[in-house]
Design a protein around this motif. Structure first.
Motif, PDB file in Angstrom:
ATOM      1  N   ASP A  51       3.833   4.303  12.912  1.00 11.40           N
ATOM      2  CA  ASP A  51       4.177   3.041  12.491  1.00 11.40           C
ATOM      3  C   ASP A  51       3.499   2.595  11.234  1.00 11.40           C
ATOM      4  OD1 ASP A  51       5.682   2.745  15.043  1.00 11.40           O
ATOM      5  OD2 ASP A  51       3.974   2.069  15.971  1.00 11.40           O
ATOM      6  N   TRP A  52       4.558   1.953  10.507  1.00 14.57           N
ATOM      7  CA  TRP A  52       4.185   1.180   9.245  1.00 14.57           C
ATOM      8  C   TRP A  52       4.874  -0.140   8.848  1.00 14.57           C
ATOM      9  CZ3 TRP A  52       7.008   1.633   4.711  1.00 14.57           C
ATOM     10  CH2 TRP A  52       8.154   2.384   4.760  1.00 14.57           C
ATOM     11  N   GLU A  53       4.429  -0.855   8.115  1.00 12.79           N
ATOM     12  CA  GLU A  53       4.852  -1.993   7.848  1.00 12.79           C
ATOM     13  C   GLU A  53       5.095  -2.277   6.278  1.00 12.79           C
ATOM     14  OE1 GLU A  53       3.218  -4.967  11.078  1.00 12.79           O
ATOM     15  OE2 GLU A  53       2.094  -4.845   9.152  1.00 12.79           O
ATOM     16  N   LYS A  54       4.229  -1.455   5.568  1.00 16.11           N
ATOM     17  CA  LYS A  54       4.287  -1.412   3.847  1.00 16.11           C
ATOM     18  C   LYS A  54       3.966  -0.201   3.497  1.00 16.11           C
ATOM     19  CE  LYS A  54       2.946  -6.226   3.600  1.00 16.11           C
ATOM     20  NZ  LYS A  54       2.054  -7.301   3.016  1.00 16.11           N
ATOM     21  N   ALA A  55       4.503   0.151   2.373  1.00 15.00           N
ATOM     22  CA  ALA A  55       4.230   1.501   1.704  1.00 15.00           C
ATOM     23  C   ALA A  55       4.068   1.079   0.242  1.00 15.00           C
ATOM     24  CB  ALA A  55       4.909   2.575   2.075  1.00 15.00           C
ATOM     25  N   PHE A  56       2.722   1.514  -0.527  1.00 18.54           N
ATOM     26  CA  PHE A  56       2.656   1.311  -2.040  1.00 18.54           C
ATOM     27  C   PHE A  56       2.634   2.591  -2.426  1.00 18.54           C
ATOM     28  CE2 PHE A  56       0.946  -2.257   0.141  1.00 18.54           C
ATOM     29  CZ  PHE A  56       1.249  -3.404  -0.460  1.00 18.54           C
ATOM     30  N   ILE A  57       3.133   2.670  -3.643  1.00 18.55           N
ATOM     31  CA  ILE A  57       3.261   3.897  -4.522  1.00 18.55           C
ATOM     32  C   ILE A  57       2.312   3.806  -5.691  1.00 18.55           C
ATOM     33  CG2 ILE A  57       5.439   3.312  -5.849  1.00 18.55           C
ATOM     34  CD1 ILE A  57       5.881   6.447  -5.413  1.00 18.55           C
ATOM     35  N   GLN A  64      -9.251   2.711  -8.822  1.00 24.79           N
ATOM     36  CA  GLN A  64      -9.727   2.231  -7.737  1.00 24.79           C
ATOM     37  C   GLN A  64      -9.392   0.690  -7.295  1.00 24.79           C
ATOM     38  OE1 GLN A  64     -10.943   4.216  -5.118  1.00 24.79           O
ATOM     39  NE2 GLN A  64     -10.758   2.277  -3.737  1.00 24.79           N
ATOM     40  N   GLU A  65      -9.851  -0.075  -8.316  1.00 21.79           N
ATOM     41  CA  GLU A  65      -9.791  -1.377  -8.311  1.00 21.79           C
ATOM     42  C   GLU A  65      -8.433  -1.961  -8.181  1.00 21.79           C
ATOM     43  OE1 GLU A  65     -11.263  -0.110 -10.961  1.00 21.79           O
ATOM     44  OE2 GLU A  65     -13.484   0.016  -9.755  1.00 21.79           O
ATOM     45  N   GLY A  66      -7.677  -1.360  -8.930  1.00 20.30           N
ATOM     46  CA  GLY A  66      -5.957  -1.587  -9.013  1.00 20.30           C
ATOM     47  C   GLY A  66      -5.404  -1.347  -7.758  1.00 20.30           C
ATOM     48  N   ILE A  67      -5.921  -0.215  -7.197  1.00 25.21           N
ATOM     49  CA  ILE A  67      -5.064   0.142  -6.062  1.00 25.21           C
ATOM     50  C   ILE A  67      -5.713  -0.698  -4.764  1.00 25.21           C
ATOM     51  CG2 ILE A  67      -5.447   1.777  -3.946  1.00 25.21           C
ATOM     52  CD1 ILE A  67      -5.517   4.126  -6.242  1.00 25.21           C
ATOM     53  N   GLU A  68      -7.085  -1.295  -4.529  1.00 20.82           N
ATOM     54  CA  GLU A  68      -7.204  -2.185  -3.511  1.00 20.82           C
ATOM     55  C   GLU A  68      -6.792  -3.524  -3.745  1.00 20.82           C
ATOM     56  OE1 GLU A  68     -11.648  -2.040  -3.280  1.00 20.82           O
ATOM     57  OE2 GLU A  68     -11.585  -0.121  -2.071  1.00 20.82           O
ATOM     58  N   GLU A  69      -6.662  -3.839  -5.164  1.00 26.19           N
ATOM     59  CA  GLU A  69      -6.061  -5.251  -5.406  1.00 26.19           C
ATOM     60  C   GLU A  69      -4.606  -5.370  -4.939  1.00 26.19           C
ATOM     61  OE1 GLU A  69      -4.888  -7.739  -9.131  1.00 26.19           O
ATOM     62  OE2 GLU A  69      -6.778  -6.729  -9.111  1.00 26.19           O
ATOM     63  N   GLN A  70      -3.934  -4.286  -5.115  1.00 29.54           N
ATOM     64  CA  GLN A  70      -2.574  -4.169  -4.809  1.00 29.54           C
ATOM     65  C   GLN A  70      -2.263  -4.289  -3.181  1.00 29.54           C
ATOM     66  OE1 GLN A  70      -0.161  -1.690  -7.141  1.00 29.54           O
ATOM     67  NE2 GLN A  70       1.482  -2.332  -6.043  1.00 29.54           N
ATOM     68  N   LEU A  71      -2.992  -3.321  -2.440  1.00 29.20           N
ATOM     69  CA  LEU A  71      -3.008  -3.031  -1.183  1.00 29.20           C
ATOM     70  C   LEU A  71      -3.654  -4.447  -0.510  1.00 29.20           C
ATOM     71  CD1 LEU A  71      -4.711   0.522  -0.573  1.00 29.20           C
ATOM     72  CD2 LEU A  71      -2.016  -0.112  -0.435  1.00 29.20           C
ATOM     73  N   GLY A  72      -4.708  -5.073  -0.972  1.00 32.39           N
ATOM     74  CA  GLY A  72      -5.403  -6.295  -0.476  1.00 32.39           C
ATOM     75  C   GLY A  72      -6.141  -5.769   0.852  1.00 32.39           C
ATOM     76  N   VAL A  73      -6.582  -4.782   0.719  1.00 32.76           N
ATOM     77  CA  VAL A  73      -7.559  -4.137   1.483  1.00 32.76           C
ATOM     78  C   VAL A  73      -8.572  -3.120   0.925  1.00 32.76           C
ATOM     79  CG1 VAL A  73      -6.069  -4.535   3.504  1.00 32.76           C
ATOM     80  CG2 VAL A  73      -6.139  -2.150   2.641  1.00 32.76           C
ATOM     81  N   ASN A  74      -9.513  -2.661   1.491  1.00 33.88           N
ATOM     82  CA  ASN A  74     -10.600  -1.708   1.182  1.00 33.88           C
ATOM     83  C   ASN A  74      -9.673  -0.544   1.371  1.00 33.88           C
ATOM     84  OD1 ASN A  74     -12.348  -3.606   0.018  1.00 33.88           O
ATOM     85  ND2 ASN A  74     -13.621  -3.632   1.933  1.00 33.88           N
ATOM     86  N   LEU A  90       1.028   7.555  -2.378  1.00 30.05           N
ATOM     87  CA  LEU A  90       1.478   6.686  -1.348  1.00 30.05           C
ATOM     88  C   LEU A  90       0.807   6.500  -0.524  1.00 30.05           C
ATOM     89  CD1 LEU A  90       4.468   5.359  -1.004  1.00 30.05           C
ATOM     90  CD2 LEU A  90       5.136   7.506   0.229  1.00 30.05           C
ATOM     91  N   VAL A  91       0.534   5.184  -0.204  1.00 29.49           N
ATOM     92  CA  VAL A  91      -0.320   4.697   0.724  1.00 29.49           C
ATOM     93  C   VAL A  91       0.469   3.753   1.939  1.00 29.49           C
ATOM     94  CG1 VAL A  91      -2.582   3.307   1.137  1.00 29.49           C
ATOM     95  CG2 VAL A  91      -2.193   4.656  -0.735  1.00 29.49           C
ATOM     96  N   PHE A  92       0.251   4.069   3.164  1.00 31.17           N
ATOM     97  CA  PHE A  92       1.006   3.244   4.155  1.00 31.17           C
ATOM     98  C   PHE A  92       0.185   2.282   4.986  1.00 31.17           C
ATOM     99  CE2 PHE A  92       3.291   7.343   3.636  1.00 31.17           C
ATOM    100  CZ  PHE A  92       4.583   6.807   3.591  1.00 31.17           C
ATOM    101  N   LEU A  93       0.460   1.111   5.069  1.00 31.99           N
ATOM    102  CA  LEU A  93      -0.184   0.183   5.730  1.00 31.99           C
ATOM    103  C   LEU A  93       0.572  -0.466   6.817  1.00 31.99           C
ATOM    104  CD1 LEU A  93      -1.380  -0.174   2.958  1.00 31.99           C
ATOM    105  CD2 LEU A  93      -2.009  -2.474   3.547  1.00 31.99           C
ATOM    106  N   LYS A 117       7.311  -4.641  -5.055  1.00 33.72           N
ATOM    107  CA  LYS A 117       5.880  -4.587  -5.035  1.00 33.72           C
ATOM    108  C   LYS A 117       5.521  -3.339  -3.824  1.00 33.72           C
ATOM    109  CE  LYS A 117       4.709  -9.295  -6.112  1.00 33.72           C
ATOM    110  NZ  LYS A 117       3.520 -10.575  -5.623  1.00 33.72           N
ATOM    111  N   HIS A 118       6.147  -3.198  -2.954  1.00 31.91           N
ATOM    112  CA  HIS A 118       6.064  -2.104  -1.811  1.00 31.91           C
ATOM    113  C   HIS A 118       7.244  -1.796  -1.091  1.00 31.91           C
ATOM    114  CE1 HIS A 118       5.255  -6.101   0.355  1.00 31.91           C
ATOM    115  NE2 HIS A 118       6.024  -5.500   1.156  1.00 31.91           N
ATOM    116  N   LEU A 119       7.384  -0.799  -0.391  1.00 35.19           N
ATOM    117  CA  LEU A 119       8.278  -0.342   0.499  1.00 35.19           C
ATOM    118  C   LEU A 119       8.016  -1.031   1.892  1.00 35.19           C
ATOM    119  CD1 LEU A 119       8.580   3.406  -0.776  1.00 35.19           C
ATOM    120  CD2 LEU A 119       9.944   1.529  -1.472  1.00 35.19           C
ATOM    121  N   THR A 120       9.143  -1.137   2.465  1.00 34.50           N
ATOM    122  CA  THR A 120       9.334  -1.478   4.029  1.00 34.50           C
ATOM    123  C   THR A 120      10.070  -0.217   4.737  1.00 34.50           C
ATOM    124  OG1 THR A 120      11.006  -2.874   3.891  1.00 34.50           O
ATOM    125  CG2 THR A 120       8.783  -3.915   3.496  1.00 34.50           C
ATOM    126  N   PRO A 121       9.885  -0.144   6.097  1.00 36.16           N
ATOM    127  CA  PRO A 121      10.803   0.631   6.684  1.00 36.16           C
ATOM    128  C   PRO A 121      12.243   0.339   6.746  1.00 36.16           C
ATOM    129  CG  PRO A 121       8.978  -0.094   8.033  1.00 36.16           C
ATOM    130  CD  PRO A 121       8.892  -0.698   6.824  1.00 36.16           C
TER     131      PRO A 121
END
Length: 131
Positions: A51-57, A64-74, A90-93, A117-121
């Motif tokens: 299960d995933w709701e968003k994926a960021f590439i 590291q700072e840019g990744i966390e800023e875009q993800l909105g999580v640590n 590619l990071v899935f949330l 900004k991100h992918l969705t299913p």
């Protein structure tokens, strides 16, 4: 005293390790898709079994700072993409938590998700741009 230093170093090391699953199965599937020069896109949702709701590439050299800023999580990036130009990350949330990540081997290509900004299913298209 040596034992105390050892335990402090062990704790710091373990705190730096990511407990997010690295999905090498999807990596292999994407590698096969990109390897076939007739393919110009990847539908990422067809490759996932979780299960995933968003994926960021993230592009090579993303910080590291840019990744966390875009993800909105640590998220402690285990790929060290900020030093690399051979992969995309590619990071899935799901539920605002990182649930999986993959390292996408470039194979003479760049990967884009257009203006999103991100992918969705339901909107999961990654475009392969060969160079």
């Amino acid at each position: 005293m040596k034992q105390v230093i050892f335990y402090i170093l062990l704790i710091l090391f373990l705190a730096g390790c990511s407990n997010v699953p690295h999905n090498t199965g999807i990596e292999k599937s994407i590698f096969s898709i990109v390897e076939d020069k007739n393919n110009s896109e990847i539908r990422i949702n067809s490759l996932t079994t979780f299960d995933w709701e968003k994926a960021f590439i993230f592009t090579p050299y993303s910080t590291q700072e840019g990744i966390e800023e875009q993800l909105g999580v640590n998220f402690n990036d285990p790929s060290d993409i900020d030093w690399r130009d051979d992969i995309y990350l590619l990071v899935f949330l799901n539920d605002d938590k990182v649930v999986q990540y993959i390292e996408v081997d470039r194979q003479g290509a760049d990967f884009t998700i257009e203006e999103k900004k991100h992918l969705t299913p339901s909107d999961d298209l990654i475009t392969i741009e060969r160079y």
